[in-house]
Motif scaffolding. Structure first.
Motif, PDB file in Angstrom:
ATOM      1  N   MET A  37      -6.135   2.040  -5.790  1.00 28.08           N
ATOM      2  CA  MET A  37      -4.967   2.270  -4.823  1.00 28.08           C
ATOM      3  C   MET A  37      -5.408   2.072  -3.328  1.00 28.08           C
ATOM      4  N   VAL A  52      -4.978   6.110   0.080  1.00 24.19           N
ATOM      5  CA  VAL A  52      -3.769   6.150  -0.511  1.00 24.19           C
ATOM      6  C   VAL A  52      -2.896   7.246  -0.143  1.00 24.19           C
ATOM      7  N   ALA A 112       0.344  10.152  -0.131  1.00 20.45           N
ATOM      8  CA  ALA A 112       1.164  10.896  -0.892  1.00 20.45           C
ATOM      9  C   ALA A 112       2.563  10.974  -0.377  1.00 20.45           C
ATOM     10  N   GLY A 122       5.290   8.791   0.517  1.00 22.36           N
ATOM     11  CA  GLY A 122       6.598   8.127  -0.158  1.00 22.36           C
ATOM     12  C   GLY A 122       7.726   9.126   0.057  1.00 22.36           C
ATOM     13  N   THR A 138       7.987  11.547  -1.951  1.00 22.23           N
ATOM     14  CA  THR A 138       7.052  12.259  -2.677  1.00 22.23           C
ATOM     15  C   THR A 138       7.329  13.829  -2.756  1.00 22.23           C
ATOM     16  N   GLY A 162       1.072  13.335  -7.921  1.00 25.51           N
ATOM     17  CA  GLY A 162       1.643  11.981  -8.434  1.00 25.51           C
ATOM     18  C   GLY A 162       2.906  11.988  -9.041  1.00 25.51           C
ATOM     19  N   ARG A 163       3.851  11.167  -8.544  1.00 25.43           N
ATOM     20  CA  ARG A 163       5.299  10.920  -9.431  1.00 25.43           C
ATOM     21  C   ARG A 163       4.952  10.237 -10.445  1.00 25.43           C
ATOM     22  N   TYR A 218       2.886   7.024 -10.789  1.00 24.59           N
ATOM     23  CA  TYR A 218       1.732   7.080  -9.720  1.00 24.59           C
ATOM     24  C   TYR A 218       0.989   8.400 -10.002  1.00 24.59           C
ATOM     25  N   TYR A 235      -0.171   1.988   3.361  1.00 25.51           N
ATOM     26  CA  TYR A 235       0.958   2.556   3.831  1.00 25.51           C
ATOM     27  C   TYR A 235       1.001   2.888   5.180  1.00 25.51           C
ATOM     28  N   GLN A 290      -7.500   8.543  -4.440  1.00 25.06           N
ATOM     29  CA  GLN A 290      -6.732   9.707  -4.657  1.00 25.06           C
ATOM     30  C   GLN A 290      -7.491  10.911  -4.056  1.00 25.06           C
ATOM     31  N   SER A 299       4.032  12.397  -5.049  1.00 27.78           N
ATOM     32  CA  SER A 299       3.010  11.772  -4.251  1.00 27.78           C
ATOM     33  C   SER A 299       2.869  10.398  -4.896  1.00 27.78           C
ATOM     34  N   HIS A 300       2.003   9.660  -4.283  1.00 27.02           N
ATOM     35  CA  HIS A 300       1.475   8.244  -4.809  1.00 27.02           C
ATOM     36  C   HIS A 300       0.244   8.519  -5.570  1.00 27.02           C
TER      37      HIS A 300
END
Length: 232
Positions: free
Chosen positions: A1, A9, A11, A13, A15, A145-146, A149, A170, A184, A199-200
């Motif tokens: 990622m 990456v 988190a 979003g 999120t 993470g959702r 993700y 992002y 992560q 999060s992502h």
């Protein structure tokens, strides 16, 4: 990622959750001019009990204001005071987090033979740092993470720390980043830890908690992630 040069990456979003994401967010019924619904949701009684309101399953103006205030505090939208599945999912998680108390590793899932280690319980959306059997910080609520993700489980190590990291994927800031698994990381966000859906992949924390993790952890320290976030 994220770009391999920075392994960033985010988190941020849309999120964090914490509500069962398999349950679609029910559209609230017609609302009054105050943006507060007059109709009871499917989790009305549960919400009333959680908030210390009279439990009758009927929506009152005071019930709606209390539910709406909870939604606003936890970043739940729409914030119309409707007791739907997302709102109840957050309330239920908060209750379970409270029940964990000061002994988050009572089930012994996080290793106690690694010395200093950061533990992440995805099921309860809690994290803490322990040294052997002693909890030295936490537990604190986190936002992982959702669906699509997910924060990956298993034993890992902090491999890179960047105080002022900016995600190359992002283009958003990730303060106090401590990376432990392929992009992560633990890092702070300016959102509620219960803000759905998640999060992502990173483990989001408040600024205060991320600062403390930064001061307590070092490159090479172990991280153990286990469980499964509701709705993933």
């Amino acid at each position: 990622m994220g770009d391999i040069r920075r392994r960033g990456v985010v988190a941020l979003g849309v999120t964090g959750l914490v509500a069962p994401l398999t349950l679609a967010l029910t559209t609230a019924p017609a609302q009054a001019a105050t943006n507060c619904t007059t109709q009871a949701g499917p989790y009305q009684k549960q919400a009333e009990k959680f908030l210390g309101r009279p439990v009758d399953g009927k929506q009152s103006a005071a019930d709606c204001r209390a539910i709406k205030a909870f939604q606003d505090t936890h970043g739940i939208t729409p914030d119309t005071g409707y007791a739907g599945p997302v709102t109840w999912g957050v309330m239920d998680l908060v209750s379970k987090q409270r029940a964990a108390g000061n002994n988050p590793n009572k089930d012994g899932r996080c290793p106690v033979n690694k010395g200093r280690i950061a533990c992440v319980n995805l099921t309860l959306q809690l994290s803490w740092i322990q040294d052997g059997k002693k909890v030295v910080y936490g537990p604190v609520p986190v936002r992982t993470g959702r669906k699509g993700y997910v924060t990956r489980t298993g034993l890992k190590k902090v491999y890179w720390r960047d105080l002022h990291h900016v995600s190359t994927l992002y283009n958003v800031p990730m303060p106090y980043s401590q990376f432990f698994d392929g992009g992560q990381a633990f890092h702070s966000v300016g959102l509620s830890m219960w803000n759905p859906p998640g999060s992502h992949g990173c483990v989001n924390m408040t600024t205060k908690d991320a600062q403390t993790y930064w001061s307590l952890l070092r490159t090479g320290d172990d991280v153990f992630v286990y469980g499964r976030k509701p709705g993933t």
